[in-house]
Design a protein around this motif. Structure first.
Motif, PDB file in Angstrom:
ATOM      1  N   THR A  72      30.098  14.562  17.033  1.00 54.18           N
ATOM      2  CA  THR A  72      31.050  12.900  17.893  1.00 54.18           C
ATOM      3  C   THR A  72      30.917  12.393  16.623  1.00 54.18           C
ATOM      4  O   THR A  72      30.675  12.222  15.214  1.00 54.18           O
ATOM      5  CB  THR A  72      29.217  12.335  18.512  1.00 54.18           C
ATOM      6  OG1 THR A  72      29.053  13.108  19.964  1.00 54.18           O
ATOM      7  CG2 THR A  72      30.349  10.829  19.660  1.00 54.18           C
ATOM      8  N   THR A 115      34.689  12.429  21.076  1.00 56.51           N
ATOM      9  CA  THR A 115      33.256  13.221  21.051  1.00 56.51           C
ATOM     10  C   THR A 115      33.558  15.226  21.841  1.00 56.51           C
ATOM     11  O   THR A 115      34.843  14.858  22.358  1.00 56.51           O
ATOM     12  CB  THR A 115      32.567  13.096  22.230  1.00 56.51           C
ATOM     13  OG1 THR A 115      30.946  13.352  21.845  1.00 56.51           O
ATOM     14  CG2 THR A 115      32.575  12.928  23.371  1.00 56.51           C
ATOM     15  N   SER A 136      20.573  20.035  13.550  1.00 58.97           N
ATOM     16  CA  SER A 136      21.216  18.492  14.016  1.00 58.97           C
ATOM     17  C   SER A 136      21.616  18.020  12.550  1.00 58.97           C
ATOM     18  O   SER A 136      20.932  18.105  10.695  1.00 58.97           O
ATOM     19  CB  SER A 136      19.625  17.371  13.433  1.00 58.97           C
ATOM     20  OG  SER A 136      19.959  16.557  14.055  1.00 58.97           O
ATOM     21  N   LEU A 163      26.117  15.972  14.641  1.00 56.93           N
ATOM     22  CA  LEU A 163      26.779  17.411  14.841  1.00 56.93           C
ATOM     23  C   LEU A 163      25.030  17.925  15.092  1.00 56.93           C
ATOM     24  O   LEU A 163      24.014  18.020  14.652  1.00 56.93           O
ATOM     25  CB  LEU A 163      27.340  17.444  13.226  1.00 56.93           C
ATOM     26  CG  LEU A 163      27.157  19.392  13.941  1.00 56.93           C
ATOM     27  CD1 LEU A 163      28.698  19.996  14.859  1.00 56.93           C
ATOM     28  CD2 LEU A 163      27.967  19.900  12.614  1.00 56.93           C
ATOM     29  N   GLU A 164      25.378  18.547  16.852  1.00 56.08           N
ATOM     30  CA  GLU A 164      24.441  19.430  16.913  1.00 56.08           C
ATOM     31  C   GLU A 164      25.039  21.089  16.950  1.00 56.08           C
ATOM     32  O   GLU A 164      26.169  21.112  17.771  1.00 56.08           O
ATOM     33  CB  GLU A 164      23.883  19.001  18.137  1.00 56.08           C
ATOM     34  CG  GLU A 164      22.789  17.457  17.791  1.00 56.08           C
ATOM     35  CD  GLU A 164      22.689  17.852  19.716  1.00 56.08           C
ATOM     36  OE1 GLU A 164      21.688  17.788  19.840  1.00 56.08           O
ATOM     37  OE2 GLU A 164      22.846  16.503  20.388  1.00 56.08           O
ATOM     38  N   THR A 188      17.731  27.349  22.767  1.00 54.52           N
ATOM     39  CA  THR A 188      17.693  25.520  22.935  1.00 54.52           C
ATOM     40  C   THR A 188      17.461  24.754  21.628  1.00 54.52           C
ATOM     41  O   THR A 188      17.792  24.107  21.042  1.00 54.52           O
ATOM     42  CB  THR A 188      16.850  25.240  23.849  1.00 54.52           C
ATOM     43  OG1 THR A 188      15.397  25.749  23.143  1.00 54.52           O
ATOM     44  CG2 THR A 188      16.854  26.021  25.105  1.00 54.52           C
ATOM     45  N   ASP A 189      17.907  26.190  20.302  1.00 53.43           N
ATOM     46  CA  ASP A 189      17.835  24.980  19.464  1.00 53.43           C
ATOM     47  C   ASP A 189      19.187  25.097  19.039  1.00 53.43           C
ATOM     48  O   ASP A 189      20.100  25.998  18.493  1.00 53.43           O
ATOM     49  CB  ASP A 189      17.012  26.697  17.997  1.00 53.43           C
ATOM     50  CG  ASP A 189      15.344  26.029  17.488  1.00 53.43           C
ATOM     51  OD1 ASP A 189      15.362  24.420  17.687  1.00 53.43           O
ATOM     52  OD2 ASP A 189      15.177  26.938  17.054  1.00 53.43           O
ATOM     53  N   PHE A 190      19.428  23.214  18.477  1.00 57.37           N
ATOM     54  CA  PHE A 190      20.976  23.955  17.829  1.00 57.37           C
ATOM     55  C   PHE A 190      20.213  22.845  16.308  1.00 57.37           C
ATOM     56  O   PHE A 190      19.522  21.689  16.294  1.00 57.37           O
ATOM     57  CB  PHE A 190      21.196  22.902  18.407  1.00 57.37           C
ATOM     58  CG  PHE A 190      22.322  23.383  19.261  1.00 57.37           C
ATOM     59  CD1 PHE A 190      23.438  23.525  19.619  1.00 57.37           C
ATOM     60  CD2 PHE A 190      21.299  23.458  20.051  1.00 57.37           C
ATOM     61  CE1 PHE A 190      24.281  24.038  20.268  1.00 57.37           C
ATOM     62  CE2 PHE A 190      21.838  24.526  21.668  1.00 57.37           C
ATOM     63  CZ  PHE A 190      23.571  25.380  20.995  1.00 57.37           C
ATOM     64  N   GLY A 249      28.093  24.589  23.034  1.00 55.10           N
ATOM     65  CA  GLY A 249      27.328  23.783  23.708  1.00 55.10           C
ATOM     66  C   GLY A 249      27.098  22.816  22.006  1.00 55.10           C
ATOM     67  O   GLY A 249      26.659  21.773  21.993  1.00 55.10           O
ATOM     68  N   THR A 250      27.941  23.480  20.700  1.00 56.07           N
ATOM     69  CA  THR A 250      27.306  22.651  19.752  1.00 56.07           C
ATOM     70  C   THR A 250      28.096  21.605  20.316  1.00 56.07           C
ATOM     71  O   THR A 250      29.757  21.669  21.010  1.00 56.07           O
ATOM     72  CB  THR A 250      28.479  23.383  18.915  1.00 56.07           C
ATOM     73  OG1 THR A 250      27.568  24.859  18.605  1.00 56.07           O
ATOM     74  CG2 THR A 250      28.330  22.874  17.398  1.00 56.07           C
ATOM     75  N   THR A 251      27.554  19.970  20.250  1.00 54.00           N
ATOM     76  CA  THR A 251      28.827  19.330  20.486  1.00 54.00           C
ATOM     77  C   THR A 251      28.723  17.923  18.451  1.00 54.00           C
ATOM     78  O   THR A 251      27.808  18.402  17.616  1.00 54.00           O
ATOM     79  CB  THR A 251      26.822  18.473  20.476  1.00 54.00           C
ATOM     80  OG1 THR A 251      27.237  19.031  21.881  1.00 54.00           O
ATOM     81  CG2 THR A 251      27.497  17.062  20.936  1.00 54.00           C
TER      82      THR A 251
END
Lengths: 167, 164
Positions: B158, B8, B95, B34-35, B91-93, B154-156
């Protein structure tokens, strides 16, 4: 993928709910197998008891027979079998939620669902729902709706939802 | 079906891409969760083994604000996978999920199912598609990037391995 909870309607119920969702995973996957006792094909999903439509934005692609259409609004229903579907037909669906345990980040639900009807029109729906509160998701409620889209429907006995944790 | 988290990555600062390298060849399929949020409106693209070879894509995109449903089939130098990521709120990512099948096979072209959204208070974009990489090579590296601009902190992403 680890099974967290399964909720099955023993009799007709207006809601099915997952409570006390562990906060140890990264994503959630939900498999649906649902049928309504009523003729309306839609149900809705919300998090943490938040069923105020102002907290949601939604878009949907619907296929009906040979046509496809799109719509958007606050709560867009997902689909299931109805009282007019063929006997014992419970419709499949799938939901994926990224990053459900993260606070301070808006949550999005991606869902596929279908409304089985052997003798008349069947429906398929792809939906994205955005919950504009940034709270970690600790409960998920599935609510039967009527044509008003605001509750009042019921899931038939045997309806099942299963919650899985991923990561 | 069993999901195993392979890696991740959460960006602590703005970055042009997220890369997963040395992917173990022991699973049947791969899933990427992915966010993502970007510095500008863009598609998100996947690139296998760094290749800029041919990727073939079929996609359906729904822009909910304009109530526009569109479809396209195209070829590209990357697998363009998902919706715009230019979001308005911090706060918007967006999805997104990507399913990559039989990634370690050397006998088959590599195929992927992609789905994502970048739904904000004023913009609703929903994307669903599929594509394949015109190569039989086993996938050992996966690069995820916006078609323009960068991912913000903050983009994540995994990466999961899926076993039967």
């Amino acid at each position: 993928m680890k099974l967290i909870q399964t909720a099955t309607a023993a009799t007709a119920v207006s809601t099915l709910t997952f409570n006390s969702i562990p906060q140890t995973g990264k994503d959630l996957a939900i498999y649906l197998h649902l049928r309504s006792t009523a003729s309306f094909i839609g149900f809705r999903v919300y998090f943490n008891g938040s069923n105020d439509s102002a907290a949601w934005q939604s878009s949907r692609i619907i296929s009906t027979g040979s046509s496809v259409s799109v719509d958007n609004g606050n709560f867009q229903s997902m689909m299931h079998s109805t009282s007019s579907s063929s006997a014992s037909a419970f419709a499949p669906g799938f939901i994926y939620i990224n990053g459900y345990a993260t606070s301070g980040r808006i949550k999005t639900l991606l869902g596929d669902s279908y409304g089985e009807s052997y003798s008349s029109t069947s429906y398929g729906g792809l939906v994205v729902q955005r919950w504009n509160l940034g709270d970690a998701i600790t409960s998920i409620t599935f609510e039967g709706t009527t044509s008003s889209g605001t509750g009042g429907g019921a899931f038939a006995a045997g309806s099942t939802v299963s919650l899985y944790s991923i990561g | 079906m069993s999901y195993t988290q392979i890696a991740t990555s959460t960006l602590s600062a703005q970055a042009a891409n997220i890369t997963f390298s040395s992917i173990p060849q022991t699973f049947r399929d791969l899933v990427v969760s992915l966010e993502a949020r970007g510095t500008s409106g863009a598609m998100i693209e996947l690139r296998f083994n760094g290749s800029t070879g041919t990727y073939r894509i079929v996609a359906t995109t729904y822009n909910g604000v304009g109530s526009t449903l569109s479809a396209n089939t195209t070829s590209s130098t990357a697998l363009e996978t998902s919706a715009s990521i230019d979001n308005l709120l911090s706060t918007d990512f967006g999805s997104h999920t990507f399913d990559i099948f039989e990634y370690s096979s050397t006998a088959k072209r590599k195929i992927a199912l992609t789905r994502g959204s970048a739904t904000t208070s004023s913009s609703r974009v929903f994307y669903q598609g599929a594509g394949y990489w015109d190569s039989n090579s086993a996938i050992t590296t996966l690069l995820i990037k916006p078609t323009s601009g960068s991912f913000i902190a903050g983009t994540t992403a995994t990466l999961y391995g899926v076993s039967a």
